[in-house]
Design an enzyme around this catalytic site. Structure first.
Site, mmCIF file in Angstrom:
data_model
loop_
_atom_site.group_PDB
_atom_site.id
_atom_site.type_symbol
_atom_site.label_atom_id
_atom_site.label_comp_id
_atom_site.label_asym_id
_atom_site.label_seq_id
_atom_site.Cartn_x
_atom_site.Cartn_y
_atom_site.Cartn_z
ATOM 1 C CB CYS A 94 5.409 -0.538 -2.275
ATOM 2 S SG CYS A 94 4.196 -1.876 -2.123
ATOM 3 N NE ARG A 128 -2.074 -6.151 0.348
ATOM 4 C CZ ARG A 128 -1.976 -5.580 -0.832
ATOM 5 N NH1 ARG A 128 -2.250 -6.273 -1.932
ATOM 6 N NH2 ARG A 128 -1.634 -4.305 -0.951
ATOM 7 C CG HIS A 192 5.356 0.498 2.912
ATOM 8 N ND1 HIS A 192 5.235 1.458 1.924
ATOM 9 C CD2 HIS A 192 4.795 -0.631 2.408
ATOM 10 C CE1 HIS A 192 4.618 0.929 0.875
ATOM 11 N NE2 HIS A 192 4.350 -0.341 1.138
#
Length: 240
Positions: A94, A128, A192
């Site tokens: 990320c 997002r 993640h």
């Protein structure tokens, strides 16, 4: 790797530790221990000098302010670049992906120079990206699809000096149908999970780079069950 001990470093875990990506270090260490290989894990906070002598370097996630602080610290000190020059493995997640690139723009519109270890430029996207991701990777990087959870606004363009990690089957990834970036032994992703817990083949790819040879097989049925559950979850989300 020196004296039969593989040395793993967490890069700025006090800054880049928002999403539990430090668990990737534990995954690498444990997969080595199960094979009878000794591995050490050490964290290097922003006030410490990052040595260039480690075998594997891991960068985690963080928000804009943390990311900007992290890149300023890493640009000011040569440890990571020296390590890459001698063949060390670097894995970013990320914010780690954006920092390893050539340039990133934070949500306030300010541009920042990255570390230039990946040919990748990141800018904020319109919204997002949050949710499960499935990525198909090329045969040179593995055969199994990668799964993970993304939570980022960045949209990343990978230039000719690097290659993408894979193509997105489900999710957003880089924002153009691709995910992640790779340049030599520097590999980064938006996933993640921790991503190496969810994708043991990717963990073993990094270990193969660090060891200089593929590690022995390590069947773990429960990991396969987790992967199948996550793949089903991503498929359900795609139908909505």
């Amino acid at each position: 790797m020196t004296d039969s001990v593989l040395r793993i470093g967490l890069v700025l875990p006090d800054i880049l530790g928002t999403y539990g990506d430090s668990g990737n270090a534990q995954v690498l260490q444990r997969r080595l221990q199960w094979r009878g290989i000794t591995a050490t894990v050490a964290g290097f906070d922003h006030g410490e000098t990052l040595p260039s002598s480690l075998d594997v370097y891991l960068l985690g996630g963080g928000e804009d302010d943390a990311q900007t602080l992290a890149v300023s610290r890493l640009r000011a000190r040569p440890g990571l670049h020296e390590a890459v020059a001698r063949g060390a493995v670097v894995f970013g997640v990320c914010a780690g992906l954006q920092i390893l690139g050539t340039e990133f723009t934070t949500t306030d519109g300010e541009r920042h120079a990255g570390l230039g270890l990946l040919d990748a430029v990141t800018e904020p996207g319109p919204r997002r990206a949050v949710g499960e991701v499935v990525v198909d990777v090329g045969p040179e990087l593995g055969t199994e699809p990668l799964t993970g959870f993304e939570n980022h606004r960045g949209r990343t363009r990978v230039g000719g000096g690097s290659v993408v990690l894979g193509s997105v089957r489900s999710g957003v990834g880089n924002g153009d149908g691709t995910e992640g970036a790779v340049n030599g032994r520097v590999l980064a992703t938006y996933l993640h999970g921790p991503v190496l817990a969810r994708n043991p083949a990717l963990a073993d790819l990094l270990l193969a780079w660090a060891l200089g040879t593929p590690p022995s097989a390590l069947p773990l049925p429960e990991v396969g069950s987790l992967r199948e559950e996550r793949l089903r979850a991503a498929k359900r989300g795609r139908r909505k």
